[in-house]
Design a protein around this motif. Sequence first.
Motif, PDB file in Angstrom:
ATOM      1  N   GLY A 171      10.957  -0.267 -11.509  1.00 61.50           N
ATOM      2  CA  GLY A 171      10.529  -0.251 -10.105  1.00 61.50           C
ATOM      3  C   GLY A 171       9.212  -0.960  -9.886  1.00 61.50           C
ATOM      4  O   GLY A 171       9.067  -1.751  -8.950  1.00 61.50           O
ATOM      5  N   ILE A 172       8.234  -0.691 -10.750  1.00 60.79           N
ATOM      6  CA  ILE A 172       6.908  -1.316 -10.597  1.00 60.79           C
ATOM      7  C   ILE A 172       6.995  -2.821 -10.809  1.00 60.79           C
ATOM      8  O   ILE A 172       6.394  -3.603 -10.065  1.00 60.79           O
ATOM      9  N   ILE A 173       7.765  -3.259 -11.813  1.00 62.53           N
ATOM     10  CA  ILE A 173       7.920  -4.695 -12.043  1.00 62.53           C
ATOM     11  C   ILE A 173       8.578  -5.355 -10.835  1.00 62.53           C
ATOM     12  O   ILE A 173       8.160  -6.424 -10.380  1.00 62.53           O
ATOM     13  N   SER A 174       9.608  -4.716 -10.277  1.00 58.81           N
ATOM     14  CA  SER A 174      10.339  -5.285  -9.146  1.00 58.81           C
ATOM     15  C   SER A 174       9.459  -5.436  -7.919  1.00 58.81           C
ATOM     16  O   SER A 174       9.515  -6.447  -7.216  1.00 58.81           O
ATOM     17  N   TYR A 175       8.611  -4.443  -7.661  1.00 59.24           N
ATOM     18  CA  TYR A 175       7.811  -4.452  -6.436  1.00 59.24           C
ATOM     19  C   TYR A 175       6.496  -5.219  -6.573  1.00 59.24           C
ATOM     20  O   TYR A 175       5.993  -5.781  -5.599  1.00 59.24           O
ATOM     21  N   PHE A 176       5.919  -5.242  -7.769  1.00 61.29           N
ATOM     22  CA  PHE A 176       4.574  -5.800  -7.915  1.00 61.29           C
ATOM     23  C   PHE A 176       4.519  -7.089  -8.733  1.00 61.29           C
ATOM     24  O   PHE A 176       3.451  -7.674  -8.853  1.00 61.29           O
ATOM     25  N   LEU A 177       5.647  -7.539  -9.276  1.00 59.07           N
ATOM     26  CA  LEU A 177       5.660  -8.822  -9.972  1.00 59.07           C
ATOM     27  C   LEU A 177       5.525  -9.947  -8.951  1.00 59.07           C
ATOM     28  O   LEU A 177       6.191  -9.932  -7.918  1.00 59.07           O
ATOM     29  N   PRO A 178       4.635 -10.922  -9.188  1.00 61.81           N
ATOM     30  CA  PRO A 178       4.452 -12.021  -8.231  1.00 61.81           C
ATOM     31  C   PRO A 178       5.754 -12.780  -7.978  1.00 61.81           C
ATOM     32  O   PRO A 178       6.561 -12.991  -8.888  1.00 61.81           O
ATOM     33  N   ASN A 179       5.948 -13.194  -6.714  1.00 60.10           N
ATOM     34  CA  ASN A 179       7.171 -13.917  -6.346  1.00 60.10           C
ATOM     35  C   ASN A 179       7.307 -15.244  -7.070  1.00 60.10           C
ATOM     36  O   ASN A 179       8.409 -15.761  -7.232  1.00 60.10           O
ATOM     37  N   SER A 180       6.171 -15.822  -7.488  1.00 62.08           N
ATOM     38  CA  SER A 180       6.212 -17.100  -8.186  1.00 62.08           C
ATOM     39  C   SER A 180       6.881 -16.967  -9.555  1.00 62.08           C
ATOM     40  O   SER A 180       7.402 -17.935 -10.100  1.00 62.08           O
ATOM     41  N   ILE A 181       6.862 -15.767 -10.127  1.00 61.26           N
ATOM     42  CA  ILE A 181       7.463 -15.523 -11.435  1.00 61.26           C
ATOM     43  C   ILE A 181       8.864 -14.946 -11.297  1.00 61.26           C
ATOM     44  O   ILE A 181       9.773 -15.269 -12.050  1.00 61.26           O
ATOM     45  N   LYS A 182       9.022 -14.083 -10.292  1.00 63.70           N
ATOM     46  CA  LYS A 182      10.270 -13.327 -10.132  1.00 63.70           C
ATOM     47  C   LYS A 182      11.340 -14.169  -9.449  1.00 63.70           C
ATOM     48  O   LYS A 182      11.114 -14.767  -8.409  1.00 63.70           O
ATOM     49  N   THR A 183      12.544 -14.208 -10.017  1.00 67.44           N
ATOM     50  CA  THR A 183      13.681 -14.888  -9.407  1.00 67.44           C
ATOM     51  C   THR A 183      14.601 -13.857  -8.754  1.00 67.44           C
ATOM     52  O   THR A 183      14.476 -12.653  -9.002  1.00 67.44           O
ATOM     53  N   ALA A 184      15.537 -14.340  -7.925  1.00 69.09           N
ATOM     54  CA  ALA A 184      16.469 -13.433  -7.249  1.00 69.09           C
ATOM     55  C   ALA A 184      17.309 -12.671  -8.263  1.00 69.09           C
ATOM     56  O   ALA A 184      17.600 -11.489  -8.088  1.00 69.09           O
ATOM     57  N   GLY A 185      17.713 -13.358  -9.349  1.00 75.98           N
ATOM     58  CA  GLY A 185      18.520 -12.709 -10.375  1.00 75.98           C
ATOM     59  C   GLY A 185      17.777 -11.585 -11.070  1.00 75.98           C
ATOM     60  O   GLY A 185      18.334 -10.497 -11.299  1.00 75.98           O
ATOM     61  N   ILE A 186      16.495 -11.828 -11.408  1.00 72.33           N
ATOM     62  CA  ILE A 186      15.675 -10.795 -12.044  1.00 72.33           C
ATOM     63  C   ILE A 186      15.473  -9.627 -11.092  1.00 72.33           C
ATOM     64  O   ILE A 186      15.554  -8.455 -11.490  1.00 72.33           O
TER      65      ILE A 186
ATOM     66  N   ALA B  30       0.840  -1.201   0.000  1.00 68.22           N
ATOM     67  CA  ALA B  30       0.000   0.000   0.000  1.00 68.22           C
ATOM     68  C   ALA B  30       0.871   1.246   0.000  1.00 68.22           C
ATOM     69  O   ALA B  30       0.581   2.232  -0.693  1.00 68.22           O
ATOM     70  N   GLY B  31       1.952   1.195   0.787  1.00 66.54           N
ATOM     71  CA  GLY B  31       2.901   2.309   0.804  1.00 66.54           C
ATOM     72  C   GLY B  31       3.555   2.507  -0.551  1.00 66.54           C
ATOM     73  O   GLY B  31       3.713   3.639  -1.024  1.00 66.54           O
ATOM     74  N   ALA B  32       3.939   1.388  -1.193  1.00 63.85           N
ATOM     75  CA  ALA B  32       4.540   1.469  -2.524  1.00 63.85           C
ATOM     76  C   ALA B  32       3.541   2.023  -3.534  1.00 63.85           C
ATOM     77  O   ALA B  32       3.907   2.794  -4.434  1.00 63.85           O
ATOM     78  N   PHE B  33       2.277   1.664  -3.365  1.00 60.86           N
ATOM     79  CA  PHE B  33       1.225   2.169  -4.258  1.00 60.86           C
ATOM     80  C   PHE B  33       1.090   3.683  -4.131  1.00 60.86           C
ATOM     81  O   PHE B  33       1.045   4.406  -5.135  1.00 60.86           O
ATOM     82  N   LEU B  34       1.054   4.178  -2.894  1.00 63.42           N
ATOM     83  CA  LEU B  34       0.894   5.613  -2.663  1.00 63.42           C
ATOM     84  C   LEU B  34       2.124   6.400  -3.115  1.00 63.42           C
ATOM     85  O   LEU B  34       2.004   7.503  -3.651  1.00 63.42           O
ATOM     86  N   SER B  35       3.301   5.824  -2.895  1.00 63.09           N
ATOM     87  CA  SER B  35       4.546   6.529  -3.223  1.00 63.09           C
ATOM     88  C   SER B  35       4.906   6.464  -4.699  1.00 63.09           C
ATOM     89  O   SER B  35       5.569   7.371  -5.204  1.00 63.09           O
ATOM     90  N   ALA B  36       4.497   5.406  -5.377  1.00 64.01           N
ATOM     91  CA  ALA B  36       4.921   5.203  -6.764  1.00 64.01           C
ATOM     92  C   ALA B  36       3.766   5.228  -7.767  1.00 64.01           C
ATOM     93  O   ALA B  36       3.823   5.952  -8.763  1.00 64.01           O
ATOM     94  N   ILE B  37       2.722   4.450  -7.506  1.00 64.60           N
ATOM     95  CA  ILE B  37       1.646   4.328  -8.490  1.00 64.60           C
ATOM     96  C   ILE B  37       0.847   5.619  -8.618  1.00 64.60           C
ATOM     97  O   ILE B  37       0.495   6.040  -9.728  1.00 64.60           O
TER      98      ILE B  37
END
Length: 313
Positions: A261-276, A207-214
């Motif tokens: 930034g948006i991809i990093s914070y809001f991409l589901p963990n099931s798709i996102k790897t540590a390298g990405i 929610a904080g990321a949404f208010l600060s970025a989105i």
Amino acid sequence: MEDPGNTVITNYSVVVEFILLGFADLPNYQGFLFSIFLLIYMSILVGNGLIIVITKMDATLQTPMYFFLRHFSFLEMCYTSVTLPRIFKSLLTQKRNISFLACAVQLCFFLIWGGTECFLLAVMAYDRYMAICNPLNYPLIMNQKICVRLVVGSWISAIPIPIGQTYQIFSLPFCGSNQLDHVFCDVPPLLSLACGDITVNEFYSYAGAFLSAIVPFLMILVSYIKIIATIQKLPSAIGRKKAFSTCSSHLIVVSLFFGSGIISYFLPNSIKTAGIDKALSLIYSTVTPMFNPLIYTLRNKDVITALKKFLPK
């Protein structure tokens, strides 16, 4: 273990420090990576520093657009200085530990500078909207007093949410591994190490990321929808090209920063790897600040002219 009163007792180990793994999986490239990041950091400091000096000294650049650009460049220097010195230390000494308090401080300031950057980019979009969509009243509306208030408002607005986010995250119990598979203390990797039910904490963090970025991003989007609509109504092709050229640099920076930034914070963990996650975080925290001076100078004739006058001296 259960006590005589049948109360379940859960033992959590107290985390006093984290291990930032960073580039530990590339042991043969530590020196090379150190040189690359040092070059990037020096480019950021020199490039943004030049923009600050030029837009302050050159009489032709004393307009709201360059006033905001000067503050944006200063912010970029602060933003990268939160993370890169720690990366240098890890690469140079191979000591990857960071104390609990230092990690919290790094995260808090990283979020504050990042949030300020989001709001300031929205202010810069509003400035372009006023210049193109309301040119007759632009000098009256965007006066020095209003510009200062907008910049101060960007800084102040970005402070409360990161403090709350940091408190929420570091109030969580951490157990098991204290290894952060990341290059600096950031929200997603820290949440991945927390124990127990963190649903509420995740909600507050995002929610904080949404208010600060989105929210700033949506403000930018609305501004540019109106700007494009106004540009299309201009009768002259040269006028349309000139109007759009004043916005193109800002659009490129917005796309790079918000996109990663948006991809990093809001991409589901099931798709996102540590390298990405590492790659995306380096784009919005390091690569974008490095390219900003080039984007704003190479695509801006006024800044190039000011540079030619300034550099021989």
